[in-house]
Every structure is written in structure tokens, then in C-alpha cells.
Design a protein around this motif. Structure first.
Motif, PDB file in Angstrom:
ATOM      1  N   THR A 104     -61.384   9.332-111.608  1.00  0.00           N
ATOM      2  CA  THR A 104     -60.129   9.791-112.206  1.00  0.00           C
ATOM      3  C   THR A 104     -59.045   9.882-111.127  1.00  0.00           C
ATOM      4  N   ALA A 105     -57.865   9.354-111.436  1.00  0.00           N
ATOM      5  CA  ALA A 105     -56.694   9.416-110.532  1.00  0.00           C
ATOM      6  C   ALA A 105     -56.929   8.670-109.226  1.00  0.00           C
ATOM      7  N   ARG A 106     -57.787   7.658-109.266  1.00  0.00           N
ATOM      8  CA  ARG A 106     -58.072   6.892-108.047  1.00  0.00           C
ATOM      9  C   ARG A 106     -58.261   5.424-108.406  1.00  0.00           C
ATOM     10  N   SER A 107     -57.896   4.543-107.481  1.00  0.00           N
ATOM     11  CA  SER A 107     -58.128   3.113-107.616  1.00  0.00           C
ATOM     12  C   SER A 107     -59.001   2.662-106.458  1.00  0.00           C
ATOM     13  N   ARG A 108     -59.648   1.521-106.622  1.00  0.00           N
ATOM     14  CA  ARG A 108     -60.358   0.976-105.455  1.00  0.00           C
ATOM     15  C   ARG A 108     -59.377   0.612-104.341  1.00  0.00           C
ATOM     16  N   ASN A 109     -58.109   0.402-104.709  1.00  0.00           N
ATOM     17  CA  ASN A 109     -57.131   0.030-103.691  1.00  0.00           C
ATOM     18  C   ASN A 109     -56.915   1.140-102.671  1.00  0.00           C
ATOM     19  N   ASP A 110     -56.700   2.374-103.163  1.00  0.00           N
ATOM     20  CA  ASP A 110     -56.541   3.469-102.200  1.00  0.00           C
ATOM     21  C   ASP A 110     -57.891   3.932-101.672  1.00  0.00           C
ATOM     22  N   GLN A 111     -58.947   3.685-102.442  1.00  0.00           N
ATOM     23  CA  GLN A 111     -60.285   4.062-102.002  1.00  0.00           C
ATOM     24  C   GLN A 111     -60.710   3.244-100.776  1.00  0.00           C
ATOM     25  N   VAL A 112     -60.524   1.943-100.838  1.00  0.00           N
ATOM     26  CA  VAL A 112     -60.921   1.102 -99.707  1.00  0.00           C
ATOM     27  C   VAL A 112     -60.027   1.357 -98.506  1.00  0.00           C
ATOM     28  N   SER A 113     -58.763   1.670 -98.765  1.00  0.00           N
ATOM     29  CA  SER A 113     -57.843   1.944 -97.661  1.00  0.00           C
ATOM     30  C   SER A 113     -58.253   3.198 -96.902  1.00  0.00           C
ATOM     31  N   VAL A 114     -58.667   4.225 -97.621  1.00  0.00           N
ATOM     32  CA  VAL A 114     -59.091   5.447 -96.934  1.00  0.00           C
ATOM     33  C   VAL A 114     -60.428   5.235 -96.234  1.00  0.00           C
ATOM     34  N   ASP A 115     -61.319   4.459 -96.850  1.00  0.00           N
ATOM     35  CA  ASP A 115     -62.619   4.186 -96.238  1.00  0.00           C
ATOM     36  C   ASP A 115     -62.467   3.478 -94.893  1.00  0.00           C
ATOM     37  N   ILE A 116     -61.658   2.429 -94.879  1.00  0.00           N
ATOM     38  CA  ILE A 116     -61.535   1.628 -93.661  1.00  0.00           C
ATOM     39  C   ILE A 116     -60.850   2.428 -92.559  1.00  0.00           C
ATOM     40  N   ARG A 117     -59.888   3.260 -92.921  1.00  0.00           N
ATOM     41  CA  ARG A 117     -59.246   4.103 -91.906  1.00  0.00           C
ATOM     42  C   ARG A 117     -60.243   5.093 -91.302  1.00  0.00           C
ATOM     43  N   MET A 118     -61.040   5.715 -92.140  1.00  0.00           N
ATOM     44  CA  MET A 118     -62.042   6.667 -91.640  1.00  0.00           C
ATOM     45  C   MET A 118     -63.064   5.962 -90.748  1.00  0.00           C
ATOM     46  N   TYR A 119     -63.492   4.793 -91.190  1.00  0.00           N
ATOM     47  CA  TYR A 119     -64.489   4.031 -90.422  1.00  0.00           C
ATOM     48  C   TYR A 119     -63.931   3.637 -89.061  1.00  0.00           C
ATOM     49  N   LEU A 120     -62.706   3.135 -89.041  1.00  0.00           N
ATOM     50  CA  LEU A 120     -62.115   2.665 -87.788  1.00  0.00           C
ATOM     51  C   LEU A 120     -61.771   3.817 -86.857  1.00  0.00           C
ATOM     52  N   LYS A 121     -61.384   4.959 -87.414  1.00  0.00           N
ATOM     53  CA  LYS A 121     -61.128   6.130 -86.570  1.00  0.00           C
ATOM     54  C   LYS A 121     -62.392   6.517 -85.800  1.00  0.00           C
ATOM     55  N   ALA A 122     -63.515   6.529 -86.501  1.00  0.00           N
ATOM     56  CA  ALA A 122     -64.784   6.875 -85.848  1.00  0.00           C
ATOM     57  C   ALA A 122     -65.146   5.841 -84.782  1.00  0.00           C
ATOM     58  N   LYS A 123     -64.869   4.570 -85.068  1.00  0.00           N
ATOM     59  CA  LYS A 123     -65.181   3.512 -84.102  1.00  0.00           C
ATOM     60  C   LYS A 123     -64.294   3.615 -82.863  1.00  0.00           C
ATOM     61  N   ILE A 124     -63.032   3.955 -83.064  1.00  0.00           N
ATOM     62  CA  ILE A 124     -62.150   4.126 -81.915  1.00  0.00           C
ATOM     63  C   ILE A 124     -62.662   5.262 -81.025  1.00  0.00           C
ATOM     64  N   GLU A 125     -63.070   6.355 -81.633  1.00  0.00           N
ATOM     65  CA  GLU A 125     -63.608   7.470 -80.858  1.00  0.00           C
ATOM     66  C   GLU A 125     -64.798   7.013 -80.011  1.00  0.00           C
ATOM     67  N   SER A 126     -65.671   6.199 -80.605  1.00  0.00           N
ATOM     68  CA  SER A 126     -66.853   5.704 -79.903  1.00  0.00           C
ATOM     69  C   SER A 126     -66.473   4.754 -78.769  1.00  0.00           C
ATOM     70  N   ILE A 127     -65.537   3.853 -79.027  1.00  0.00           N
ATOM     71  CA  ILE A 127     -65.117   2.887 -77.999  1.00  0.00           C
ATOM     72  C   ILE A 127     -64.460   3.607 -76.829  1.00  0.00           C
ATOM     73  N   VAL A 128     -63.643   4.616 -77.116  1.00  0.00           N
ATOM     74  CA  VAL A 128     -62.995   5.385 -76.045  1.00  0.00           C
ATOM     75  C   VAL A 128     -64.038   6.059 -75.166  1.00  0.00           C
ATOM     76  N   ILE A 129     -65.057   6.621 -75.782  1.00  0.00           N
ATOM     77  CA  ILE A 129     -66.141   7.251 -75.005  1.00  0.00           C
ATOM     78  C   ILE A 129     -66.826   6.226 -74.114  1.00  0.00           C
ATOM     79  N   ASP A 130     -67.120   5.048 -74.667  1.00  0.00           N
ATOM     80  CA  ASP A 130     -67.788   3.998 -73.888  1.00  0.00           C
ATOM     81  C   ASP A 130     -66.914   3.513 -72.734  1.00  0.00           C
ATOM     82  N   LEU A 131     -65.604   3.396 -72.978  1.00  0.00           N
ATOM     83  CA  LEU A 131     -64.697   2.965 -71.914  1.00  0.00           C
ATOM     84  C   LEU A 131     -64.615   4.008 -70.808  1.00  0.00           C
ATOM     85  N   LYS A 132     -64.621   5.262 -71.189  1.00  0.00           N
ATOM     86  CA  LYS A 132     -64.595   6.319 -70.166  1.00  0.00           C
ATOM     87  C   LYS A 132     -65.877   6.302 -69.335  1.00  0.00           C
ATOM     88  N   THR A 133     -66.997   6.008 -69.978  1.00  0.00           N
ATOM     89  CA  THR A 133     -68.259   5.893 -69.237  1.00  0.00           C
ATOM     90  C   THR A 133     -68.200   4.728 -68.260  1.00  0.00           C
TER      91      THR A 133
END
Length: 461
Positions: A104-133
Motif C-alpha cells: 500500500t502507498a508504494r511502487s517497485r519504483n521507489d522500492q528499488v530506489s531505496v533498496d539500491i541506496r541502502m545496499y550501496l551505502k553499506a558497500k561504501i562503508e566496507s570499501i572505506v574500511i578496506d582502504l583505510k586498512t
């Protein structure tokens, strides 16, 4: 049967169904999809759109699905259209009508957009940690080689003396810029598109600020049409990853050169080298070569994403389904490359004497010899000419500038005195290049301290 099939009189062709499906790529976002759905359901409940009882069933059902996927008990159906439909269908099968209210009150369009942002945010955090190492590893290599003299190059020709520490720290500066770019990218993508609907939000009284808080975004996106069609953050992350790979590729090129028999500046550990199937003497720098080679894949992903978006009208278009394969490949490539590079640098052996010998034989102190004459009162161009003649003389004699006798030196200029040998000594030359950012041991120590302090400030907030 597809959830959207009620409008259609015929089922989707089987080949078209396979062509349309994205489950083989977007399954990686199952956790983000579930977390986004839990936040959405909690918001629907808080605004009175669904009941507490329905929300409780949705929350428990989604938690169970997440646990079962994580544990391997539930396998993601490869025949599903996408990860969003798979999870919603699985939930509805388990909890019945309450599951049908989740969207209700949601489309796959905004659903996929929020999913990919959350996924990429977590990946950036991981890459930053690896670069610091990796930076920590490189700093340790630098600290162990503060007095390791080596030739610095321009045009791949011996130019002036530096230290291995100073050379390594040049790459550390590149990697710190990479971290800064990744954090900037994180901050720009840290906006919540959920609630934008297909393109024009909804007539339901939803609270986008509520889901923003629940999903740890900074603010909701400001325009619903832009929210569902924006992939700037994917282009930007592809570029940032490309820059990381570019720097690792440049570094790899030097590793490959240094490990060659012609240079012999370093020796790679056996655990990061391979051999030949026909030449038993070979020890190949394959890890460095692969990092150099894989950079081209990441650059290609960047260009593919730019080309994907360049002609799309607002708002959502199915073309955008193709955005994930490129960025996921770039992420996996850079993650592996950083880990490999870190291990390779931790275990390599530095051949300090070979570096110093190459520096001596390359007339690397010629500029300092000219400066010596300038300090004695000779115009620089005259000093430059005399030094060039001395270098030519040494080439003919197959000796270094340090090996010239005082008699030979004074044949070229009577300004030469016994103190000249001090001024063209490599260690002395380096000690005098104590300018901030310079290659002297003391300057590099300062660079290391300042860089470590700066890297500590590079935090995702």
C-alpha cells in the motif's frame, strides 16, 4: 501468475519472462528489501493506514524470511521476477491478507530506489574500511623505509633521489582522496526516496520522514519524479571506484616494473606470485597484473552506466534495471583488488641496496652538483652546462659522479673543493630536502603523522 497480470489477457512469453527478470542480480539486495519493507509497514501502521495486528504479522513474517534466507533454509526462487516480488509473494503465502497490504502507498519504483541506496551505502562503508586498512599497511612499509634511497623518475628516466617511503606515501595520498570522494558520494546518496511511489507519490497520508528516520537516511528526497529516476549516485560511485582502481593500476604497474630482473627493487612473496607452465625459473607478478587488467572492467562499467542513462526521459524506465549489474561488478572487483593489494604489500621484500645502487648509477645527484656550483657564485646555466659535461665524462668512463677525483672535478671548474663530496652524497641530499611534503626522512615522518591524522577525520557520519 504475476501480481500485475490482472490487466493482461495473455501470460508473458517464457523467453520475454526470462528477459524481463532481474532476480539473478537484485537477489543480493534481499536484506535491504526486507528492511525497507519493515520500515514501510511500521510507517503505514503509525499513520493508521494498516492496523497494529496486520503490522505485527508483517514484521514477524519478514523477520522470519530474513532469518531463513540468511541461514540458507529459504532459497530465493530463480524463477521469480525480481527480489521484491519474491519476498512479497513469500510473505503473502505465509501470513495471508496482511501480506497483501504491505505494498500500500508504494511502487517497485521507489522500492528499488531505496533498496539500491541502502545496499550501496553499506558497500561504501566496507570499501572505506578496506582502504583505510590498506593505507595502514602502506604507512608501515613507509616507516620501515624512511632511509631507503631510490631513484625518482620522470619520463621513466632517473631524475632525482627520493626514498621508498616517500614514493609509497604518494600512493597513500591518492587513496586518501579516494576515501574522501567515497564519503562525499555516500552523503549525496543518503536521501530516502521511499514514498515517491511510481512517480507522483500517493493520496495516502504517509510520513516520509518516519521511514527516513527508521532507515537511517538523512532526509527524504525532494522531488518524487527525480527520486525514482535518479541514478546519479550510481554513476558517481562507479567513478569513485574507477579512481580507486586507476590508482591501484598505476601502483601495480610500478610493482611489476620493480619486481622485474631489470629493476630488482622488490621481490614479491611466493603467496602473491605465480609461475610458468613451461619456464621453471619464472616468478610472475600476476596479482598486480590482474589488478591492472581488472581496472578496465570498472572503467567499462562507468561508461556503460553513463550510456544507460544519457537519453532516458523522466521518470522511471525499465532500462534502469540494467544499472545494478555494472555497479555490483565494480564493487566486487574493487573489494577483491584492495584485499589482494593489501596482502601483496604486506609481504613484499624491499631490495634496498639495489635501489641505492640504481640511484648512484643514474647520476641522480647531478642537479645537486649544479646547485653546489651556484652556491659558489656561478650562474645556474653555467653550472648546468659544467655538470652536463661532467655527466658525459662519467658516462664515457663508466663511473658515477661520486667516484670523480678532485683533479677530474677541477679540470671542469676551479670552484670545486673537497666539500663537494658531502653535497653530492645521496643521504645528505635527501636530508636537505626537508621542505614540507619533501622526501627527507624527517619530512616523510611529518607527512606520515599528518596523513594518519587526516585519515582519522575521514568518517561517514
Amino acid at each position: 501468475m504475476k501480481m500485475w497480470s490482472s490487466r493482461f489477457k495473455k501470460e508473458l512469453d517464457s523467453l520475454a519472462n526470462d528477459f524481463n527478470s532481474s532476480i539473478g542480480i537484485d537477489y543480493k539486495m534481499y536484506k535491504e528489501d526486507i528492511m525497507g519493507s519493515m520500515a514501510h509497514a511500521n510507517m503505514l501502521c503509525a499513520t493508521g493506514i494498516i492496523t497494529d495486528d496486520d503490522n505485527s504479522k508483517i514484521q514477524n513474517g519478514l523477520k522470519n524470511i530474513l532469518f531463513e534466507i540468511d541461514s540458507g533454509e529459504l532459497e530465493i526462487n530463480p524463477m521469480a521476477e525480481d527480489i521484491h516480488m519474491f519476498i512479497e509473494e513469500e510473505l503473502t503465502e505465509r501470513i495471508g491478507d496482511a501480506g497483501k497490504k504491505l505494498h500500500t502507498a508504494r511502487s517497485r519504483n521507489d522500492q528499488v530506489s531505496v533498496d539500491i541506496r541502502m545496499y550501496l551505502k553499506a558497500k561504501i562503508e566496507s570499501i572505506v574500511i578496506d582502504l583505510k586498512t590498506l593505507i595502514e599497511t602502506l604507512i608501515e612499509v613507509a616507516k620501515a623505509n624512511l632511509n631507503t634511497v631510490m631513484p625518482g623518475y620522470t619520463h621513466l628516466q632517473v631524475a632525482q633521489p627520493v626514498t621508498f617511503a616517500h614514493h609509497i606515501m604518494a600512493y597513500v595520498q591518492m587513496l586518501t582522496r579516494d576515501i574522501s570522494r567515497l564519503i562525499d558520494c555516500y552523503n549525496r546518496m543518503n536521501e530516502n526516496p521511499l514514498g515517491s511511489g511510481a512517480l507522483a507519490t500517493t493520496t495516502y497520508p504517509i510520513d516520509r520522514f518516519k521511514t527516513t528516520e527508521l532507515l537511517n537516511f538523512k532526509i527524504p528526497t525532494r522531488n518524487s519524479m527525480d527520486s525514482v529516476s535518479d541514478r546519479d549516485f550510481i554513476v558517481e560511485l562507479n567513478f569513485d571506484i574507477s579512481m580507486v582502481m586507476l590508482h591501484l593500476s598505476r601502483f601495480s604497474e610500478e610493482i611489476i616494473l620493480w619486481a622485474s630482473q631489470e629493476f630488482k627493487f622488490i621481490e614479491l612473496d611466493d603467496s602473491y606470485s605465480t609461475g610458468s607452465s613451461i619456464m621453471p625459473q619464472k616468478k610472475n607478478p600476476d596479482m598486480a597484473e590482474l589488478v591492472r587488467g581488472k581496472s578496465s572492467r570498472v572503467f567499462g562499467n562507468l561508461m556503460a552506466t553513463l550510456n544507460l542513462i544519457k537519453a532516458l526521459p523522466l521518470s522511471y524506465n525499465k532500462d534502469l534495471q540494467e544499472d545494478k549489474e555494472n555497479i555490483f561488478d565494480s564493487i566486487e572487483t574493487v573489494e577483491m583488488s584492495i584485499l589482494i593489494f593489501n596482502g601483496m604489500m604486506k609481504t613484499l621484500k624491499v631490495n634496498k641496496e639495489n635501489m641505492r645502487d640504481k640511484a648512484k648509477r643514474g647520476f641522480i645527484n647531478a642537479t645537486d652538483l649544479a646547485d653546489y656550483l651556484v652556491k659558489k657564485g656561478l650562474p645556474f646555466r653555467d653550472a648546468y652546462k659544467i655538470t652536463g659535461n661532467l655527466v658525459s665524462y662519467c658516462v664515457d668512463k663508466n663511473i658515477s659522479l661520486e667516484e670523480l677525483s678532485m683533479e677530474e672535478l677541477t679540470n671542469f671548474s676551479d670552484l670545486f673543493e673537497a666539500d663537494v663530496y658531502k653535497y653530492i652524497d645521496l643521504d645528505y641530499i635527501l636530508s636537505q630536502r626537508n621542505v614540507y611534503g619533501g622526501p627527507s626522512p624527517d619530512a616523510v615522518k611529518k607527512q606520515i603523522l599528518d596523513t594518519k591524522a587526516y585519515v582519522d577525520t575521514l568518517q561517514i557520519k
